[in-house]
Motif scaffolding. Structure first.
Motif, PDB file in Angstrom:
ATOM      1  N   GLN A  46     -14.043  18.850 -11.477  1.00 49.11           N
ATOM      2  CA  GLN A  46     -14.709  18.197 -10.343  1.00 49.11           C
ATOM      3  C   GLN A  46     -14.838  16.698 -10.592  1.00 49.11           C
ATOM      4  N   VAL A  47     -15.197  16.304 -11.817  1.00 50.86           N
ATOM      5  CA  VAL A  47     -15.315  14.883 -12.156  1.00 50.86           C
ATOM      6  C   VAL A  47     -13.964  14.198 -12.010  1.00 50.86           C
ATOM      7  N   GLN A  48     -12.911  14.840 -12.510  1.00 45.48           N
ATOM      8  CA  GLN A  48     -11.569  14.258 -12.410  1.00 45.48           C
ATOM      9  C   GLN A  48     -11.139  14.114 -10.953  1.00 45.48           C
ATOM     10  N   LYS A  49     -11.474  15.109 -10.128  1.00 46.14           N
ATOM     11  CA  LYS A  49     -11.137  15.059  -8.704  1.00 46.14           C
ATOM     12  C   LYS A  49     -11.872  13.912  -8.013  1.00 46.14           C
ATOM     13  N   GLU A  53     -10.342  10.541  -6.288  1.00 46.27           N
ATOM     14  CA  GLU A  53     -10.682  10.248  -4.892  1.00 46.27           C
ATOM     15  C   GLU A  53     -11.307   8.860  -4.772  1.00 46.27           C
ATOM     16  N   GLY A  54     -12.177   8.522  -5.704  1.00 45.33           N
ATOM     17  CA  GLY A  54     -12.801   7.203  -5.706  1.00 45.33           C
ATOM     18  C   GLY A  54     -11.786   6.088  -5.856  1.00 45.33           C
ATOM     19  N   GLU A  55     -10.807   6.290  -6.721  1.00 44.47           N
ATOM     20  CA  GLU A  55      -9.764   5.278  -6.905  1.00 44.47           C
ATOM     21  C   GLU A  55      -8.919   5.132  -5.643  1.00 44.47           C
ATOM     22  N   THR A  56      -8.594   6.241  -5.009  1.00 49.03           N
ATOM     23  CA  THR A  56      -7.818   6.204  -3.764  1.00 49.03           C
ATOM     24  C   THR A  56      -8.582   5.444  -2.682  1.00 49.03           C
ATOM     25  N   LEU A  57      -9.870   5.735  -2.550  1.00 46.28           N
ATOM     26  CA  LEU A  57     -10.694   5.036  -1.564  1.00 46.28           C
ATOM     27  C   LEU A  57     -10.781   3.546  -1.878  1.00 46.28           C
ATOM     28  N   HIS A  58     -10.917   3.198  -3.147  1.00 50.00           N
ATOM     29  CA  HIS A  58     -10.973   1.792  -3.557  1.00 50.00           C
ATOM     30  C   HIS A  58      -9.689   1.071  -3.164  1.00 50.00           C
ATOM     31  N   LYS A  59      -8.563   1.677  -3.478  1.00 46.17           N
ATOM     32  CA  LYS A  59      -7.274   1.056  -3.164  1.00 46.17           C
ATOM     33  C   LYS A  59      -7.062   0.915  -1.655  1.00 46.17           C
ATOM     34  N   ALA A  60      -7.676   1.813  -0.883  1.00 46.64           N
ATOM     35  CA  ALA A  60      -7.569   1.757   0.574  1.00 46.64           C
ATOM     36  C   ALA A  60      -8.547   0.752   1.182  1.00 46.64           C
ATOM     37  N   GLY A  61      -9.406   0.158   0.342  1.00 47.51           N
ATOM     38  CA  GLY A  61     -10.357  -0.834   0.828  1.00 47.51           C
ATOM     39  C   GLY A  61     -11.673  -0.258   1.304  1.00 47.51           C
ATOM     40  N   ASN A  62     -11.878   1.035   1.107  1.00 46.70           N
ATOM     41  CA  ASN A  62     -13.119   1.694   1.537  1.00 46.70           C
ATOM     42  C   ASN A  62     -14.085   1.730   0.344  1.00 46.70           C
ATOM     43  N   HIS A  63     -14.614   0.565   0.001  1.00 50.64           N
ATOM     44  CA  HIS A  63     -15.377   0.425  -1.226  1.00 50.64           C
ATOM     45  C   HIS A  63     -16.736   1.111  -1.185  1.00 50.64           C
ATOM     46  N   GLY A  64     -17.378   1.114  -0.059  1.00 50.86           N
ATOM     47  CA  GLY A  64     -18.665   1.789   0.053  1.00 50.86           C
ATOM     48  C   GLY A  64     -18.552   3.276  -0.234  1.00 50.86           C
ATOM     49  N   SER A  66     -16.066   4.675  -1.834  1.00 53.50           N
ATOM     50  CA  SER A  66     -15.593   4.804  -3.211  1.00 53.50           C
ATOM     51  C   SER A  66     -16.764   4.801  -4.184  1.00 53.50           C
ATOM     52  N   VAL A  67     -17.694   3.874  -4.010  1.00 56.75           N
ATOM     53  CA  VAL A  67     -18.864   3.794  -4.885  1.00 56.75           C
ATOM     54  C   VAL A  67     -19.676   5.077  -4.783  1.00 56.75           C
ATOM     55  N   LYS A  68     -19.789   5.615  -3.586  1.00 59.64           N
ATOM     56  CA  LYS A  68     -20.542   6.859  -3.385  1.00 59.64           C
ATOM     57  C   LYS A  68     -19.883   8.016  -4.153  1.00 59.64           C
ATOM     58  N   VAL A  69     -18.580   8.160  -4.005  1.00 59.47           N
ATOM     59  CA  VAL A  69     -17.851   9.257  -4.658  1.00 59.47           C
ATOM     60  C   VAL A  69     -17.880   9.091  -6.177  1.00 59.47           C
ATOM     61  N   LEU A  70     -17.663   7.871  -6.641  1.00 58.24           N
ATOM     62  CA  LEU A  70     -17.698   7.625  -8.087  1.00 58.24           C
ATOM     63  C   LEU A  70     -19.099   7.857  -8.642  1.00 58.24           C
ATOM     64  N   GLY A  71     -20.110   7.560  -7.854  1.00 56.05           N
ATOM     65  CA  GLY A  71     -21.487   7.839  -8.260  1.00 56.05           C
ATOM     66  C   GLY A  71     -21.733   9.333  -8.436  1.00 56.05           C
ATOM     67  N   GLU A  72     -21.142  10.136  -7.561  1.00 55.33           N
ATOM     68  CA  GLU A  72     -21.262  11.589  -7.690  1.00 55.33           C
ATOM     69  C   GLU A  72     -20.634  12.056  -8.996  1.00 55.33           C
ATOM     70  N   ALA A  73     -19.476  11.483  -9.329  1.00 55.28           N
ATOM     71  CA  ALA A  73     -18.805  11.848 -10.587  1.00 55.28           C
ATOM     72  C   ALA A  73     -19.677  11.476 -11.787  1.00 55.28           C
ATOM     73  N   LEU A  74     -20.279  10.296 -11.739  1.00 54.45           N
ATOM     74  CA  LEU A  74     -21.161   9.867 -12.828  1.00 54.45           C
ATOM     75  C   LEU A  74     -22.381  10.768 -12.949  1.00 54.45           C
ATOM     76  N   GLN A  75     -22.928  11.191 -11.829  1.00 51.70           N
ATOM     77  CA  GLN A  75     -24.080  12.099 -11.858  1.00 51.70           C
ATOM     78  C   GLN A  75     -23.719  13.429 -12.503  1.00 51.70           C
ATOM     79  N   LEU A  76     -22.537  13.928 -12.176  1.00 47.55           N
ATOM     80  CA  LEU A  76     -22.089  15.187 -12.802  1.00 47.55           C
ATOM     81  C   LEU A  76     -21.940  15.012 -14.306  1.00 47.55           C
ATOM     82  N   LEU A  77     -21.376  13.877 -14.721  1.00 50.31           N
ATOM     83  CA  LEU A  77     -21.210  13.642 -16.149  1.00 50.31           C
ATOM     84  C   LEU A  77     -22.558  13.534 -16.856  1.00 50.31           C
ATOM     85  N   GLU A  78     -23.492  12.846 -16.263  1.00 50.61           N
ATOM     86  CA  GLU A  78     -24.808  12.676 -16.868  1.00 50.61           C
ATOM     87  C   GLU A  78     -25.575  13.998 -16.906  1.00 50.61           C
TER      88      GLU A  78
END
Length: 81
Positions: A46-49, A53-64, A66-78
Motif C-alpha cells: 500500500q505504501v509503495q502504491k 501515485e504521489g509521484e504521478t500526481l506531482h509530475k502531472a502538476g497536481n501538487h495538493g 500529491s501531498v495528500k497521497v504522500l501523507g497517507e503513505a507516511l502515516q502508514l509507515l509511521e
C-alpha cells in the motif's frame, strides 16, 4: 481588485510551496522504506502504491493531491513502526 490580486498571488505562491513539498515527502518515504520497511507485506504494498501515485500526481502538476497521497503513505509507515 486589490484583494483579488493578493488572493491570486497567495494562491500561486502556495502552489509552488506544494510543488517543493512533494519531492521531500517522496525522499522521506524512500528513506524509510530502505532503512525500516514495514514487516506487513500488505502495508508495504500500500505504501509503495501510494508513493507511486504521489509521484504521478506531482509530475502531472497536481501538487495538493500529491501531498495528500504522500501523507497517507507516511502515516502508514509511521503506524507500522
Amino acid at each position: 481588485m486589490h484583494r483579488f490580486a493578493a488572493f491570486l498571488t497567495a494562491a500561486l505562491f502556495s502552489t509552488s510551496l506544494w510543488a517543493m513539498h512533494c519531492p521531500a515527502d517522496m525522499a522521506k518515504i524512500d528513506g524509510l522504506l530502505k532503512t525500516d520497511p514495514p514487516s506487513d507485506a500488505t502495508v508495504l504494498a500500500q505504501v509503495q502504491k501510494l508513493r507511486a501515485e504521489g509521484e504521478t500526481l506531482h509530475k502531472a502538476g497536481n501538487h495538493g493531491e500529491s501531498v495528500k497521497v504522500l501523507g497517507e503513505a507516511l502515516q502508514l509507515l509511521e503506524a507500522s513502526e
